[in-house]
Scaffold this motif. Structure first.
Motif, PDB file in Angstrom:
ATOM      1  N   ALA A 190       0.818  -1.273   0.073  1.00 18.23           N
ATOM      2  CA  ALA A 190      -0.031   0.144   0.053  1.00 18.23           C
ATOM      3  C   ALA A 190       0.861   1.321  -0.058  1.00 18.23           C
ATOM      4  N   SER A 191       0.432   2.360  -0.715  1.00 14.13           N
ATOM      5  CA  SER A 191       1.149   3.487  -0.737  1.00 14.13           C
ATOM      6  C   SER A 191       0.826   4.228   0.420  1.00 14.13           C
ATOM      7  N   ARG A 192       1.923   5.249   0.675  1.00 18.82           N
ATOM      8  CA  ARG A 192       1.909   6.206   2.053  1.00 18.82           C
ATOM      9  C   ARG A 192       0.429   6.589   2.111  1.00 18.82           C
ATOM     10  N   TRP A 193      -0.095   7.337   0.906  1.00 16.38           N
ATOM     11  CA  TRP A 193      -1.338   7.751   1.143  1.00 16.38           C
ATOM     12  C   TRP A 193      -2.391   6.792   1.505  1.00 16.38           C
ATOM     13  N   ALA A 194      -2.447   5.618   0.951  1.00 17.81           N
ATOM     14  CA  ALA A 194      -3.438   4.835   1.446  1.00 17.81           C
ATOM     15  C   ALA A 194      -3.058   4.241   2.761  1.00 17.81           C
ATOM     16  N   VAL A 195      -1.998   4.273   3.270  1.00 13.23           N
ATOM     17  CA  VAL A 195      -1.867   4.036   4.650  1.00 13.23           C
ATOM     18  C   VAL A 195      -2.738   5.112   5.566  1.00 13.23           C
ATOM     19  N   PHE A 196      -2.280   6.247   5.304  1.00 10.61           N
ATOM     20  CA  PHE A 196      -2.762   7.392   5.982  1.00 10.61           C
ATOM     21  C   PHE A 196      -4.328   7.257   5.774  1.00 10.61           C
ATOM     22  N   ARG A 197      -5.029   7.087   4.620  1.00 12.97           N
ATOM     23  CA  ARG A 197      -6.228   7.276   4.273  1.00 12.97           C
ATOM     24  C   ARG A 197      -7.312   6.153   4.976  1.00 12.97           C
ATOM     25  N   TYR A 198      -6.827   4.741   4.997  1.00 12.22           N
ATOM     26  CA  TYR A 198      -7.554   3.747   5.487  1.00 12.22           C
ATOM     27  C   TYR A 198      -6.992   3.127   6.563  1.00 12.22           C
ATOM     28  N   ILE A 199      -5.900   3.542   7.287  1.00 10.68           N
ATOM     29  CA  ILE A 199      -5.525   2.924   8.409  1.00 10.68           C
ATOM     30  C   ILE A 199      -5.629   4.113   9.562  1.00 10.68           C
ATOM     31  N   GLU A 200      -4.630   5.002   9.275  1.00  3.04           N
ATOM     32  CA  GLU A 200      -4.407   6.199  10.413  1.00  3.04           C
ATOM     33  C   GLU A 200      -5.365   7.122  10.402  1.00  3.04           C
ATOM     34  N   LEU A 201      -5.998   7.744   9.411  1.00  2.00           N
ATOM     35  CA  LEU A 201      -7.076   8.855   9.361  1.00  2.00           C
ATOM     36  C   LEU A 201      -8.333   8.149  10.191  1.00  2.00           C
ATOM     37  N   PRO A 202      -8.657   6.827   9.890  1.00  2.00           N
ATOM     38  CA  PRO A 202      -9.932   6.425  10.493  1.00  2.00           C
ATOM     39  C   PRO A 202      -9.680   6.249  12.032  1.00  2.00           C
ATOM     40  N   LYS A 203      -8.404   5.715  12.357  1.00  2.00           N
ATOM     41  CA  LYS A 203      -8.006   5.505  13.944  1.00  2.00           C
ATOM     42  C   LYS A 203      -7.872   6.890  14.506  1.00  2.00           C
ATOM     43  N   MET A 204      -7.515   7.938  13.939  1.00  2.00           N
ATOM     44  CA  MET A 204      -7.520   9.276  14.674  1.00  2.00           C
ATOM     45  C   MET A 204      -8.853  10.009  14.631  1.00  2.00           C
ATOM     46  N   ALA A 205      -9.823   9.644  13.940  1.00  2.00           N
ATOM     47  CA  ALA A 205     -11.257  10.483  13.834  1.00  2.00           C
ATOM     48  C   ALA A 205     -11.826  10.825  15.115  1.00  2.00           C
ATOM     49  N   GLY A 206     -11.672   9.692  16.066  1.00  2.00           N
ATOM     50  CA  GLY A 206     -12.041  10.192  17.541  1.00  2.00           C
ATOM     51  C   GLY A 206     -11.565  11.213  18.253  1.00  2.00           C
TER      52      GLY A 206
END
Length: 289
Positions: A190-206
């Motif tokens: 996965a690209s760096r953007w994909a990691v941010f979009r689908y892993i990191e951003l959802p986990k940071m949403a709260g």
């Protein structure tokens, strides 16, 4: 048959008394002033909703409200992405992680009036490092007489003071992501953007929701920093709602209009915060489905 133990109320009673003296009683006093008028000598008479009508139709309040919304929008647009960017680039482990956390926390420990004083001196052309440097470079900078310079100074000051809060909250959200997620993304190339979009951003949403709520409420109630730096000027360029409220209550001693103003001010903050929370909670639930 169960017996109820009412002794627990004695533990809660000090908190209730404290809340009553610090919140409820002052609020009731403000409500009382908002529906009355006086000619002095502590003699009041009923005025109904006249003060509320005056505030709702006041062009002065409309202008201050517009400046307040603009300031809060600029602050959120800068601090949220910048805080996330800083959190993504902070080390996750080791000594440097601790050093970064301490450095990020330092601006949050400085009192608001001290922050205003620091930037007031920092921006002065005669003795301030920022003002002196810009003057040497041939840039005409004066936050006391130029509207744009005043706005830029107040915005940069707030960004410097509070971006750390967003960064620390985002960093806490990133730290809660299991390493297995990153390993799976690496296997899938996965690209760096994909990691941010689908892993990191959802986990940071709260935590980002909390950051947005806190920063909106703080920015919408900002008073000390711009008052110390610009005093609401030049003219009324940085006279936000809180500054206008203080001028009305203490400067002009219009207690009735100021009380009505403060109640409406509180309701606006409460309403917008509730809208923020409801929208972001629904988005979070939808993403989790």
């Amino acid at each position: 048959m169960k017996t109820r133990n009412e002794k627990a109320w004695f533990l809660v009673l000090p908190v209730l008394i404290l809340v009553a003296f610090s919140a409820v009683i002052p609020l009731m006093t403000v409500v009382n002033y908002s529906v009355q008028d006086t000619f002095g000598n502590n003699v009041f008479f009923w005025n109904g909703i006249a003060w509320f009508e005056e505030i709702l139709t006041s062009e002065r309040i409309h202008a201050a409200l517009g400046r307040q919304f603009l300031f809060s929008a600029i602050i959120l647009a800068i601090e949220i992405p910048l805080g996330v960017f800083i959190a993504l680039n902070m080390p996750k482990k080791g000594v440097w992680a601790s050093v970064c956390l301490v450095l990020m926390a330092l601006p949050l420990l400085i009192p608001w009036n001290v922050v205003g004083t620091i930037w007031q001196i920092f921006g002065r052309v005669d003795i301030g490092l920022l003002g002196r440097t810009l003057d040497t470079l041939g840039i005409d900078y004066n936050y006391t007489s130029n509207v744009i310079d005043a706005w830029v100074t107040v915005v940069v000051m707030d960004v410097w003071h509070w971006t750390s809060l967003v960064a620390l909250l985002a960093y806490a959200g990133l730290q809660s992501i299991p390493e297995a997620y990153y390993q799976a993304a690496k296997i899938d190339q996965a690209s760096r953007w994909a990691v941010f979009r689908y892993i990191e951003l959802p986990k940071m949403a709260g935590v980002l929701m909390i950051a947005i709520l806190l920063r909106f409420m703080d920015s919408f109630m900002i008073y000390t920093e711009p008052f110390v730096v610009t005093g609401g000027g030049p003219g009324n360029a940085t006279t936000f709602l809180s500054i206008d409220l203080v001028k009305m209550a203490l400067g002009q001693f219009d207690l009735g209009p100021a009380a009505a103003f403060s109640i409406m001010y509180f309701l606006v903050i409460l309403l917008i915060s509730w809208v923020f929370y409801t929208v972001m909670t629904n988005l979070d639930k939808r993403d989790g489905v």
